[in-house]
Motif scaffolding. Structure first.
Motif, PDB file in Angstrom:
ATOM      1  N   TYR A   5      20.921 -62.840   9.911  1.00 53.38           N
ATOM      2  CA  TYR A   5      19.614 -62.219   9.739  1.00 53.38           C
ATOM      3  C   TYR A   5      18.569 -63.277   9.406  1.00 53.38           C
ATOM      4  N   ALA A   6      17.362 -63.040   9.885  1.00 51.74           N
ATOM      5  CA  ALA A   6      16.241 -63.847   9.436  1.00 51.74           C
ATOM      6  C   ALA A   6      15.956 -63.491   7.981  1.00 51.74           C
ATOM      7  N   GLY A   7      15.467 -64.460   7.238  1.00 50.43           N
ATOM      8  CA  GLY A   7      15.202 -64.229   5.827  1.00 50.43           C
ATOM      9  C   GLY A   7      14.202 -63.117   5.590  1.00 50.43           C
ATOM     10  N   SER A   8      13.269 -62.961   6.513  1.00 56.20           N
ATOM     11  CA  SER A   8      12.206 -61.976   6.338  1.00 56.20           C
ATOM     12  C   SER A   8      12.694 -60.535   6.465  1.00 56.20           C
ATOM     13  N   VAL A   9      13.877 -60.332   7.047  1.00 51.41           N
ATOM     14  CA  VAL A   9      14.369 -58.968   7.242  1.00 51.41           C
ATOM     15  C   VAL A   9      15.670 -58.697   6.486  1.00 51.41           C
ATOM     16  N   LYS A  10      16.257 -59.721   5.917  1.00 55.07           N
ATOM     17  CA  LYS A  10      17.544 -59.558   5.242  1.00 55.07           C
ATOM     18  C   LYS A  10      17.423 -58.554   4.110  1.00 55.07           C
ATOM     19  N   GLY A  11      18.354 -57.626   4.090  1.00 53.48           N
ATOM     20  CA  GLY A  11      18.319 -56.575   3.076  1.00 53.48           C
ATOM     21  C   GLY A  11      17.558 -55.342   3.512  1.00 53.48           C
ATOM     22  N   ARG A  12      16.774 -55.456   4.588  1.00 53.84           N
ATOM     23  CA  ARG A  12      16.014 -54.299   5.095  1.00 53.84           C
ATOM     24  C   ARG A  12      16.516 -53.854   6.468  1.00 53.84           C
ATOM     25  N   PHE A  13      16.971 -54.793   7.270  1.00 50.31           N
ATOM     26  CA  PHE A  13      17.447 -54.497   8.626  1.00 50.31           C
ATOM     27  C   PHE A  13      18.964 -54.656   8.683  1.00 50.31           C
ATOM     28  N   THR A  14      19.590 -53.841   9.526  1.00 50.42           N
ATOM     29  CA  THR A  14      21.033 -53.935   9.743  1.00 50.42           C
ATOM     30  C   THR A  14      21.334 -53.888  11.230  1.00 50.42           C
ATOM     31  N   ILE A  15      22.054 -54.890  11.698  1.00 48.66           N
ATOM     32  CA  ILE A  15      22.460 -54.913  13.100  1.00 48.66           C
ATOM     33  C   ILE A  15      23.903 -54.440  13.199  1.00 48.66           C
ATOM     34  N   SER A  16      24.189 -53.699  14.255  1.00 49.69           N
ATOM     35  CA  SER A  16      25.552 -53.216  14.484  1.00 49.69           C
ATOM     36  C   SER A  16      25.762 -53.065  15.985  1.00 49.69           C
ATOM     37  N   ARG A  17      27.013 -52.894  16.380  1.00 54.41           N
ATOM     38  CA  ARG A  17      27.293 -52.708  17.795  1.00 54.41           C
ATOM     39  C   ARG A  17      28.473 -51.781  17.979  1.00 54.41           C
ATOM     40  N   ASP A  18      28.445 -51.054  19.078  1.00 56.38           N
ATOM     41  CA  ASP A  18      29.519 -50.156  19.464  1.00 56.38           C
ATOM     42  C   ASP A  18      29.954 -50.605  20.858  1.00 56.38           C
ATOM     43  N   ASN A  19      31.022 -51.374  20.931  1.00 54.79           N
ATOM     44  CA  ASN A  19      31.446 -51.942  22.214  1.00 54.79           C
ATOM     45  C   ASN A  19      31.936 -50.871  23.187  1.00 54.79           C
ATOM     46  N   ALA A  20      32.451 -49.775  22.653  1.00 53.21           N
ATOM     47  CA  ALA A  20      32.895 -48.687  23.523  1.00 53.21           C
ATOM     48  C   ALA A  20      31.710 -48.074  24.276  1.00 53.21           C
ATOM     49  N   LYS A  21      30.543 -48.121  23.651  1.00 53.75           N
ATOM     50  CA  LYS A  21      29.326 -47.578  24.276  1.00 53.75           C
ATOM     51  C   LYS A  21      28.445 -48.686  24.843  1.00 53.75           C
ATOM     52  N   ASN A  22      28.889 -49.939  24.700  1.00 52.45           N
ATOM     53  CA  ASN A  22      28.074 -51.082  25.161  1.00 52.45           C
ATOM     54  C   ASN A  22      26.654 -50.995  24.602  1.00 52.45           C
ATOM     55  N   THR A  23      26.556 -50.724  23.328  1.00 50.86           N
ATOM     56  CA  THR A  23      25.248 -50.534  22.702  1.00 50.86           C
ATOM     57  C   THR A  23      25.160 -51.327  21.404  1.00 50.86           C
ATOM     58  N   VAL A  24      24.012 -51.930  21.205  1.00 49.39           N
ATOM     59  CA  VAL A  24      23.717 -52.646  19.975  1.00 49.39           C
ATOM     60  C   VAL A  24      22.557 -51.938  19.296  1.00 49.39           C
ATOM     61  N   TYR A  25      22.618 -51.872  17.984  1.00 43.66           N
ATOM     62  CA  TYR A  25      21.598 -51.161  17.217  1.00 43.66           C
ATOM     63  C   TYR A  25      20.919 -52.099  16.220  1.00 43.66           C
ATOM     64  N   LEU A  26      19.695 -51.758  15.907  1.00 49.29           N
ATOM     65  CA  LEU A  26      18.997 -52.429  14.815  1.00 49.29           C
ATOM     66  C   LEU A  26      18.375 -51.348  13.953  1.00 49.29           C
ATOM     67  N   GLN A  27      18.964 -51.126  12.799  1.00 52.15           N
ATOM     68  CA  GLN A  27      18.436 -50.158  11.836  1.00 52.15           C
ATOM     69  C   GLN A  27      17.421 -50.889  10.979  1.00 52.15           C
ATOM     70  N   MET A  28      16.185 -50.418  11.002  1.00 52.53           N
ATOM     71  CA  MET A  28      15.110 -51.061  10.264  1.00 52.53           C
ATOM     72  C   MET A  28      14.625 -50.116   9.174  1.00 52.53           C
TER      73      MET A  28
END
Length: 122
Positions: free
Chosen positions: A60-83
């Motif tokens: 994570y970039a320092g400016s978003v750490k603790g506020r943003f969460t990245i995740s991925r679901d390989n079965a769905k070939n999808t990446v998420y960014l929860q902000m």
């Protein structure tokens, strides 16, 4: 070849939340590492977050750490960014990108989506 399509952007008030999605198709070898970048008007594209294939390694970039969460679901070939706890300075076009190895610089990524606008109002 890899195709990436982002969705989930929009207008939100400061303090609010959004979840971005990136639907991927194509060569999975080229999607070993997935990243989110953003670019505000007049500014360079900057790294926001990245995730390895298994999902156990994240950056994570320092400016978003603790506020943003990245995740991925390989079965769905999808990446998420929860902000969460969004700030006006988070306003930018957000891009999803794919690389064949761990990467945090734009030039290290081979494939890019078209971007989705996130606007945070005060």
């Amino acid at each position: 070849q890899v195709q990436l399509v982002e969705s989930g952007g929009g207008l939100v008030q400061a303090g609010g939340s959004l979840r971005l999605s990136c639907a991927a198709s194509g060569s999975t070898l080229s999607m070993t590492f997935m990243g989110w970048f953003r670019q505000a008007p007049g500014r360079e594209r900057e790294f926001v977050a990245g995730i390895g294939w298994s999902g156990s390694t994240t950056y994570y970039a320092g400016s978003v750490k603790g506020r943003f969460t990245i995740s991925r679901d390989n079965a769905k070939n999808t990446v998420y960014l929860q902000m969460s706890v969004l700030k006006t300075e988070d306003t930018a076009v957000y891009y999803c990108a794919a690389a064949d190895r761990t990467a945090t610089k734009p030039q290290e990524y081979s494939y890019w989506g078209q971007g989705t606008q996130v606007t945070v109002s005060s």
